[in-house]
Design an enzyme around this catalytic site. Structure first.
Site, mmCIF file in Angstrom:
data_model
loop_
_atom_site.group_PDB
_atom_site.id
_atom_site.type_symbol
_atom_site.label_atom_id
_atom_site.label_comp_id
_atom_site.label_asym_id
_atom_site.label_seq_id
_atom_site.Cartn_x
_atom_site.Cartn_y
_atom_site.Cartn_z
ATOM 1 N N ASP A 3 111.048 29.472 20.707
ATOM 2 C CA ASP A 3 111.552 30.837 20.552
ATOM 3 C C ASP A 3 110.916 31.471 19.324
ATOM 4 O OD1 ASP A 3 114.372 32.234 21.856
ATOM 5 O OD2 ASP A 3 113.452 33.194 20.121
ATOM 6 N N LYS A 57 98.106 30.638 20.728
ATOM 7 C CA LYS A 57 97.560 29.369 21.205
ATOM 8 C C LYS A 57 98.306 28.178 20.617
ATOM 9 C CE LYS A 57 92.853 31.044 22.057
ATOM 10 N NZ LYS A 57 91.411 30.895 21.704
ATOM 11 N N ALA A 108 110.405 36.637 27.092
ATOM 12 C CA ALA A 108 109.770 37.894 27.523
ATOM 13 C C ALA A 108 110.268 39.024 26.650
ATOM 14 C CB ALA A 108 110.114 38.193 28.987
ATOM 15 N N SER A 153 113.132 39.330 37.685
ATOM 16 C CA SER A 153 114.214 40.273 37.403
ATOM 17 C C SER A 153 114.522 41.162 38.603
ATOM 18 C CB SER A 153 113.831 41.167 36.218
ATOM 19 O OG SER A 153 114.755 42.223 36.057
ATOM 20 N N TYR A 172 108.740 46.913 32.025
ATOM 21 C CA TYR A 172 109.315 45.571 32.146
ATOM 22 C C TYR A 172 109.402 45.146 33.604
ATOM 23 C CZ TYR A 172 112.854 41.934 32.467
ATOM 24 O OH TYR A 172 113.535 40.776 32.787
ATOM 25 N N ASN A 201 122.869 41.241 37.378
ATOM 26 C CA ASN A 201 123.566 41.561 36.123
ATOM 27 C C ASN A 201 124.304 40.337 35.575
ATOM 28 O OD1 ASN A 201 123.121 44.282 37.445
ATOM 29 N ND2 ASN A 201 123.962 44.907 35.471
ATOM 30 N N VAL A 202 123.610 39.598 34.702
ATOM 31 C CA VAL A 202 124.147 38.345 34.176
ATOM 32 C C VAL A 202 125.088 38.632 32.998
ATOM 33 C CG1 VAL A 202 123.572 36.033 33.367
ATOM 34 C CG2 VAL A 202 121.935 37.278 34.806
ATOM 35 N N LYS A 235 122.393 40.115 22.292
ATOM 36 C CA LYS A 235 121.552 41.075 23.010
ATOM 37 C C LYS A 235 121.857 42.506 22.559
ATOM 38 C CE LYS A 235 120.754 40.688 27.381
ATOM 39 N NZ LYS A 235 121.009 40.635 28.843
ATOM 40 N N GLY A 264 132.582 58.819 37.295
ATOM 41 C CA GLY A 264 132.240 58.290 38.616
ATOM 42 C C GLY A 264 131.994 56.793 38.630
ATOM 43 N N TYR A 287 118.921 56.136 37.124
ATOM 44 C CA TYR A 287 120.015 55.176 37.072
ATOM 45 C C TYR A 287 120.178 54.467 38.413
ATOM 46 C CZ TYR A 287 124.368 53.448 34.993
ATOM 47 O OH TYR A 287 125.343 52.661 34.435
#
Length: 317
Positions: free
Chosen positions: A30, A67, A86, A125, A147, A174-175, A183, A208, A275
């Site tokens: 990471d 590398k 990513a 995704s 993305y 949608n996790v 996040k 809505g 959206y």
């Protein structure tokens, strides 16, 4: 087995690491969060040390563009690579930055997996579907941002190597669940609404919201899908619950579980022209994955963590 997890300090990657560490030798890769920002002002890297507080394996701080990172992975000689790293921000529009990071590095991961004879399971995704009608299915895509386009190009690239390596792409919907707090703005509405309720604030939803539907999938189901991918045929598969639920449903479930009855404030949707109003995964019967958690069950299982986040990260901050 020896397993590499890129983006292993992020949301999904850290859950994989914590799940697998007892039986396998894990190397987490990471970049970790720093002071690098995207063109929209959001952090470039979301990996956080707190996601790995209970992790006992190896950690290498590295960029998937370097590398040195690939040499570290090569020297480790993994049997499996879970590639979760990513730039995942759908509102980042620097095409050069997003595509060079996500797409160019992916080809190197494919070549490395062939060289090492390692299975490669990577994060695609559901954003690749754009505003296409539900249920969204593999083979019908309409990406609306860099993305999403990068993920579609990754899927297309992977197909060219199916005869040379075990490669599976997972299109997450949608996790939500443990590990998503860092996040920030892109954390799920389940977490955001839960924290609003715990603070005693009137929850906020777009006008809505009873007609805005998402396929919410719990993190434990996503981990399960990654493990199922190890035995699946090469391909790209949707990972969702297969059911669409409204944002109003989310709020109503949270209010019931938290025993609150706060008045919801309905605000104007500033993203209305770009959206998604309905997402629902069409699940592939050939992929032996099935969601075990309904939205009600997932939220109930997640609730203690939401309360912990409120107490430890917000209340006393």
């Amino acid at each position: 087995m020896k397993i590499v997890i890129t983006g292993g300090a992020g949301f999904i990657g850290s859950n994989l690491a914590l799940c697998l560490q007892e039986k396998h030798e894990i190397l987490v890769i990471d970049k970790m969060r720093g002071q690098s920002y995207l063109d929209n002002g959001n952090l470039e890297c979301l990996g956080h040390f707190k996601n790995l507080l209970n992790y006992k394996g190896r950690l290498f701080i590295g960029d998937i563009n370097d590398k040195e990172t690939f040499k570290k992975i090569s020297d480790f000689k993994p049997n499996i690579i879970f590639h979760q790293a990513a730039i995942s921000d759908t509102t980042a529009y620097n095409q050069n930055q997003v595509l060079s990071t996500n797409l160019n590095s992916f080809e190197e991961f494919i070549k490395l997996s062939i060289k090492l004879n390692a299975k490669l399971i990577y994060a695609s995704s559901a954003s690749v579907y754009g505003n296409l009608p539900s249920p969204q299915q593999v083979g019908k895509e309409n990406p609306k941002n860099p993305y999403a386009f990068s993920k579609l190009m990754m899927d297309n690239m992977a197909k060219k190597y199916y005869k040379k390596a075990h490669i599976v792409g997972l299109r997450y919907f949608n996790v939500y669940g443990n590990g998503e707090y860092f996040k920030g703005k892109t954390a799920s509405m389940i977490l955001q609404l839960g924290l609003q309720l715990l603070k005693g604030d009137n929850p906020k939803l777009f006008k809505g919201s009873d007609k805005i539907f998402r396929d919410f999938v719990y993190i434990k189901d996503v981990v399960s899908a990654n493990l199922k991918a190890l035995e699946a045929e090469c391909g790209v598969y949707n990972v969702g619950s297969g059911k669409a639920r409204s944002f109003q449903d989310v709020l109503d479930i949270l209010q019931k579980e938290l025993n609150t009855n706060l008045t919801c404030e309905y605000i104007k949707n500033p993203y209305i022209n770009a959206y998604q109003f309905h997402t629902q995964a069409q699940l592939d019967k050939s992929f032996a994955y099935e969601s075990e958690f309904s939205l009600e069950e997932g939220i109930k299982d997640y609730l203690d963590e939401i309360k912990r986040i409120y107490e430890e990260e917000l209340k006393n901050a």
